[in-house]
Motif scaffolding. Sequence first.
Motif, PDB file in Angstrom:
ATOM      1  N   THR A 163       0.663  -1.334   0.022  1.00 48.35           N
ATOM      2  CA  THR A 163      -0.020  -0.075  -0.081  1.00 48.35           C
ATOM      3  C   THR A 163       0.828   1.409  -0.001  1.00 48.35           C
ATOM      4  OG1 THR A 163      -1.781  -1.112   1.236  1.00 48.35           O
ATOM      5  CG2 THR A 163      -1.685   1.185   1.395  1.00 48.35           C
ATOM      6  N   VAL A 165       1.103   5.532   0.314  1.00 50.33           N
ATOM      7  CA  VAL A 165       0.371   6.576   0.906  1.00 50.33           C
ATOM      8  C   VAL A 165       1.097   7.798   0.522  1.00 50.33           C
ATOM      9  CG1 VAL A 165      -0.669   5.131   2.796  1.00 50.33           C
ATOM     10  CG2 VAL A 165       1.544   6.143   3.193  1.00 50.33           C
ATOM     11  N   ARG A 230       3.688   2.080   2.733  1.00 54.50           N
ATOM     12  CA  ARG A 230       3.310   2.420   4.325  1.00 54.50           C
ATOM     13  C   ARG A 230       4.456   2.169   5.049  1.00 54.50           C
ATOM     14  NH1 ARG A 230      -1.072   3.809   6.968  1.00 54.50           N
ATOM     15  NH2 ARG A 230      -2.337   3.607   5.294  1.00 54.50           N
ATOM     16  N   THR A 250      -4.943   6.139  -1.156  1.00 52.45           N
ATOM     17  CA  THR A 250      -3.949   5.215  -1.140  1.00 52.45           C
ATOM     18  C   THR A 250      -3.810   4.514  -2.633  1.00 52.45           C
ATOM     19  OG1 THR A 250      -5.302   3.518  -0.620  1.00 52.45           O
ATOM     20  CG2 THR A 250      -4.326   4.627   1.081  1.00 52.45           C
TER      21      THR A 250
END
Length: 286
Positions: A163, A165, A230, A250
């Motif tokens: 992920t 961010v 992340r 995201t």
Amino acid sequence: MKIDHIRTFLEIAASGSFSQAADHLNVTQSTISGRIKSMEDRFGRALFVRGHSGVELTSAGQRLRRYAEGIERLWQQSQQQLALPEGYRTVLALGAQVSLWERLILDWMPRMRRQAPTVALQVQADYSNSLMRQLSDGLLDICVMYQPRHAAGLVIEDLFEETLVMASREPRDVSMDWVEDYVFVDWGDTFHADHSEAFPDLETPAVSVGLGALGLQYILQNGGSGYFPRRMVDPLVAAGELHLVRGAPTARRPAYVVYTDDPKDPEVLALALDILRDIAKDAEKT
């Protein structure tokens, strides 16, 4: 035929230049010319012809190239096997994308050693294009990467998904003026698609980088915002060095494991893949 002659032929074919081949192989240009002449005398065919931008393969050279690549590959594989110390049954060669070392490979290596103590490991870090080439040439057994290419004889398997961010040096909201000092980090095709969907009207940023670590250090030293995994951001957020940009969507970055469908030791390959899958499952939870 000597392996040095084969390597010289392949180096010239790749570089398109006798002089560059001499530099890469650390020999004189006369040595290069002598090796090629010896090969041409043996085959009775010209292998190269001088073109506008250097030397090019003749039709005979093009046909020889396929066999020469196989000879070089078999030679390197035989060297790996013959160099094994006593007590080792085989060698497993793994290549990983540079930014995946801490994520996966540092955990994979000790687990592999514990569960397969008679298997020697050869591990290297590189980028996707180079890893795919070495895998196709048989110099690597497994690769872990972000952007694989489909090729005959290779299996591509989803491993995990990171992920991404948006983080900023200073607290800010995505609705605030963040574009001026935004740093675009190229995380691959999937990220491009997510990013374009989230910010369809975004103009080309003033700063774009192809290496995540470089983009992160730039923002830490000069300010701005950008997308990062992340796992990289969370410790810096906890330390107050970065801030998550409020309201920013995201993005995704899938990672893959690629391996041959005809391994020299199926049992060892299966074990190595199982360990990677287990580590990847844990990685997705963090």
